[in-house]
Write a protein that holds these residues in place. Structure first.
Motif: not given
Length: 427
Positions: A232, A415, A419
């Protein structure tokens, strides 16, 4: 009437009754056989329906996980659903479906609002015994719906795609993820391992490969064969590296105030040192950050970046650590950041027995995070997230990963928060 005539009349009556009974039984026999055979076939159909429902539920959950973890690759959902149906049927010893000539048809449908996977299984079953008598059963149709609900957060993500023990807990080590998920991208059969008295607890544990450990080592039991989870933070730019502000800097036995900058050759805090980092970015170039021999390191609004040869951190056992990530700037929300050009030999060691505050995200995509202590770590942090190549815990540390995002102004990197999403059956 003489006795002879009476006997003849009784004989004729008995013959008439016997004949009638035989005729009646002959007429009822098909009905009795139909009921008996139909009952057997009905029980068999119920067993098949139960097995297919279990297969559909398992496939819907698996499809939902695929959907939630890899939203951009929805074409994979149907393949996952079909594979799980076949696996579930093959593994279900109660299922007689596998003995039939016709295989079930499986359809998977994804909808966005709500976000869910619908699995429909149709199975022509016929009649096992009743077919001999012209009996037929309509096809079985099973529906299962798994909906993606909620959004747990990342507390640990191991990025290495092939590492043995990508996430490893040994001896009395504990990881407690509060309202967050633990993921491993490793496809190794022992990608996630917890042994001895170690325990890994989170809202969701997911391994691309396998797991090793007993039921008492995990809560909940890890899901295996998960799809890979993209890094992420892969798009997060690295901070700029300026000229050296310090070279081979060593502080011993004093109270020190440290300035942001580039520490070429590293920074070492030795016995009796009490060092405070002022807010900003600290670059450790071609050398480590070492806190040892009872030294103390504190700082709020600090980001620690590692680059070059021998760039790692070591917080030894008898030290005190209290660090909070920056609120703004190039490392906002990132407490630790390892340069992406680093080799994979670095081992970052968190051994401190007094580290109640480790607030922010530790992003160590190239090295190994090694945690070993005798006391809780990060327990007073509003949140702590770890994205590392691998993470290994030994001894008796208790790494506590909170997600109280609203209790701090340190931002959560994009992120990390929300997530992945859990899945539940709604039909």
């Amino acid at each position: 009437m003489n006795d002879h005539k009476k006997n003849n009349m009784w004989a004729r009556f008995r013959n008439d009754v016997s004949a009638t009974s035989l005729v009646g039984f002959a007429l009822m026999l098909p009905v009795l056989l139909t009921v008996s055979v139909g009952g057997f076939d009905y029980a068999w159909a119920v067993m098949q329906k139960s097995a297919l429902q279990e297969a559909a539920d398992t496939a819907a959950i698996a499809g939902g996980k695929e959907l939630s973890l890899s939203d951009s690759r929805r074409e994979n959902v149907e393949a996952v659903v079909r594979a799980m149906v076949q696996r579930s049927i093959a593994d279900n010893s109660r299922a007689l479906v596998k003995k039939t000539q016709q295989k079930p048809t499986v359809d998977a449908k994804v909808t966005d609002d709500p976000l869910q996977v619908t699995v429909v299984i149709k199975q022509p079953i016929g009649a096992v015994v009743g077919g001999l008598f012209g009996l037929e059963f309509p096809p079985i149709e099973i529906t299962s719906v798994a909906r993606v609900v909620g959004q747990p957060n990342i507390c640990v993500l191991a990025l290495d795609s092939g590492a043995n023990k990508a996430i490893s807990l040994e001896h009395d080590a504990r990881v407690t993820g509060r309202n967050c998920a633990v993921y491993s991208n490793s496809a190794h059969k022992n990608a996630v391992i917890a042994k001895n008295s170690a325990t890994l607890t989170a809202s969701f544990i997911c391994s691309r490969g396998g797991k090793s450990g007993g039921s008492g080592n995990f809560n909940p039991t890890p899901m295996t064969d998960c799809p890979g989870f993209d890094d992420p933070l892969a798009g997060r730019p690295e901070p700029l590296i300026g000229p050296c502000t310090e070279n081979d800097y060593v502080v011993e036995g004093v109270v020190a105030v440290l300035q942001p900058g580039t520490y070429c050759g590293g920074l070492r805090l030795e016995s009796g040192t009490e060092a405070e980092m002022l807010p900003g970015v600290y670059v450790f170039k071609d050398g480590p950050l070492v806190v040892e021999d009872g030294a103390t390191l504190t700082g709020k609004g600090v980001g620690l970046f590692y680059t070059g040869r021998d760039a790692y951190f070591l917080f030894e056992e008898k030290t005190t650590i209290s660090l909070e990530a920056p609120v703004s700037g190039p490392m906002a929300g990132l407490l630790m950041f390892e340069g992406r050009a680093q080799d994979t030999s670095a081992r970052h060691e968190f051994l401190s027995n007094n580290a109640p505050v480790v607030l922010g995200t530790l992003y160590l995509s190239r090295g190994e995070l090694h945690v070993d202590a005798d006391t809780p770590i990060a327990q007073d942090s509003a949140y702590t997230a770890i994205v590392a190549r691998v993470m290994r815990l030994y001894g008796g540390p208790h790494l506590i990963l909170n997600t109280d995002y609203d209790k701090t102004n340190v931002p959560v990197p994009k992120g990390i928060r929300g997530a992945g999403q859990p899945v539940s059956l709604v039909q």
